[in-house]
Each structure stands twice: as structure tokens, then as C-alpha cells.
Write an enzyme that holds these catalytic residues in place. Structure first.
Site, PDB file in Angstrom:
ATOM      1  N   SER A 138       0.850  -1.180   0.000  1.00 46.98           N
ATOM      2  CA  SER A 138       0.000   0.000   0.000  1.00 46.98           C
ATOM      3  C   SER A 138       0.889   1.235   0.000  1.00 46.98           C
ATOM      4  CB  SER A 138      -0.891  -0.003   1.254  1.00 46.98           C
ATOM      5  OG  SER A 138      -1.583   1.223   1.407  1.00 46.98           O
ATOM      6  N   TYR A 151      -2.967  -0.419  10.250  1.00 42.80           N
ATOM      7  CA  TYR A 151      -2.877  -0.812   8.838  1.00 42.80           C
ATOM      8  C   TYR A 151      -1.499  -0.478   8.284  1.00 42.80           C
ATOM      9  CZ  TYR A 151      -4.306  -1.375   3.964  1.00 42.80           C
ATOM     10  OH  TYR A 151      -4.420  -1.786   2.651  1.00 42.80           O
ATOM     11  N   LYS A 155       1.291  -3.087   6.517  1.00 41.56           N
ATOM     12  CA  LYS A 155       1.781  -2.961   5.150  1.00 41.56           C
ATOM     13  C   LYS A 155       3.277  -2.665   5.097  1.00 41.56           C
ATOM     14  CE  LYS A 155      -1.963  -4.101   3.096  1.00 41.56           C
ATOM     15  NZ  LYS A 155      -2.032  -5.376   2.344  1.00 41.56           N
TER      16      LYS A 155
END
Length: 229
Positions: A138, A151, A155
Site C-alpha cells: 500500500s 494498517y 503494510k
């Protein structure tokens, strides 16, 4: 025309995974997909028959991933392309307000789930000494924003995990952490709200992303890539 490839794709029931499955199948490739939604898996099974395969699977369960991988490999050769796409996110919040159960779930799916799939499918690919592994990263695996710390952490982990894996693979294979870009998915809408609508839909994105992913090869091993916008 490039030869047909066997593609294993996690998170195939929605968003980027579903859009990629549609594009890969339309291009003549075989897709072995999985996802958590039994209803969506049933729809995929009804829409796409043999040789394609779609199974209900929660990648955060190591025993379930092991059994699924054994079944996939028992019925066919190792995949030519393995795409770890399945991911989740917790409700936006400062890190100190994130519920421990939410934190654990994001780690379990986004990191552990990728590891479990790699652990149980990559040995067969290594034995054949060919194949490409694409782990979806990401922009938040290379930069950060407030309220999405969990998150971001997962990633960033995928970036490091994939780059290290690339150093372990035999010549002729590749492992690539891939930033898909900013796409109007359910995950993005949970962060951006209505402004997510200004970005491409998954199927618009897949028109460029699918051929880009299919073009990845040994020369890309250990290189962080981004789908061109």
C-alpha cells in the site's frame, strides 16, 4: 499471446481481488481464488466453472490455509502466480484508542495470513524453480497517515517480509511488494468517506493492473513496485 497461467488469488470475493479475478479469467488464465464470504464464493463458483476454483477461506487460520493449500496442490501443479491480496482494516482511530481485538484481527489477516499462504504454497513453487509472488502492499506501507497506524504497520511489514523473501528465492523466481495505488474500495471508503469516489473503481483499476501484474517477472525480484496510475 502469452501462455495461460495458473493464478492463486486471496481475497477474491470483493474489491481488487474480484476485479482481478474477472480480468484474469477473461484473458484466458486459470484462477484459484478464496475469500471469507460464503455467499460471494458461491456466486463465483456459479459464474466460473472448471478449471477455475473458488473456496471459502479465512487466511488468518493456519490449519485452514494448510488444508486448502494441500487440496490445491493435490489437484494441480504449483501456481505460476501467487497474489496475496486479502486484507482488512480497523475503524479509524488514534493508535491508543484502537481496540486490542481490532488490532489483533488486522495483524492476523494482513501479516499472519500472508505468511500462512506463503508457507504452504511457496515450497511447491520453489521446487519447480519458477513462479512470481505478489504481496499487495500500500502507499501506507511506504508512508503514514494519522488514524491508520495499525494498517500502516501491517503494510510496512509486508514490504519487509517480501523483500527478505526475494533474497531467499532461487534464480528465476520473483517476490514483489506491490502498491496498487489509491482505488475506490470499501476499505478506502472506510478511511476517506465520500471523497473515495474521486478515485478509480476496482474494475477501472484492473484494466491496467491485471496486465501489469502479469508482466512481472524475475527481473522484478526484490523490487517494490506500484501499479501505474
Amino acid at each position: 499471446m502469452a501462455p495461460a497461467r495458473r493464478i492463486v488469488l486471496t481475497g477474491a470475493t470483493r474489491g481488487l481481488g474480484r476485479a482481478l479475478a474477472d480480468k484474469f479469467i477473461a484473458a484466458g488464465h486459470t484462477v484459484i481464488g478464496c475469500g471469507r464470504s460464503e455467499g460471494e464464493i458461491t456466486k463465483l463458483q456459479q459464474q466460473f466453472g472448471s478449471p477455475h476454483r473458488f473456496d471459502v477461506l479465512d487466511v488468518s487460520s493456519e490449519p485452514d490455509v494448510r488444508r486448502w493449500a494441500e487440496s490445491v496442490l493435490a489437484n494441480s501443479d504449483a501456481p505460476d502466480l501467487l497474489i496475496n491480496n486479502a486484507a482488512t482494516i480497523n475503524p479509524n482511530a488514534p493508535l491508543w484508542e484502537v481496540e486490542p481485538a481490532d488490532f489483533d484481527r488486522v495483524i492476523d489477516v494482513n501479516i499472519n495470513g500472508v505468511f500462512y499462504v506463503l508457507r504452504h504454497l511457496v515450497p511447491a513453487m520453489v521446487q519447480q524453480r519458477k513462479g512470481v509472488i505478489v504481496n499487495l502492499s500500500s502507499g501506507w506501507g511506504r508512508s503514514t497517515s494519522p488514524d491508520v497506524a495499525t494498517y500502516c504497520a501491517t503494510k510496512y511489514a509486508i514490504e519487509g517480509l517480501t523483500l527478505a523473501l526475494a533474497q531467499e528465492l532461487p534464480r528465476g523466481m520473483a517476490a514483489v511488494p506491490l502498491n496498487p495505488g489509491v482505488i475506490n474500495t470499501e476499505l478506502l471508503r472506510s478511511c476517506f468517506g465520500g471523497s473515495a469516489g474521486s478515485y478509480p473503481t476496482p474494475h477501472e483499476w484492473a484494466r491496467q493492473a491485471a496486465p501489469y501484474i502479469l508482466a512481472l517477472g524475475p527481473r522484478d525480484n526484490g523490487q517494490s513496485r506500484t501499479v501505474p496510475g
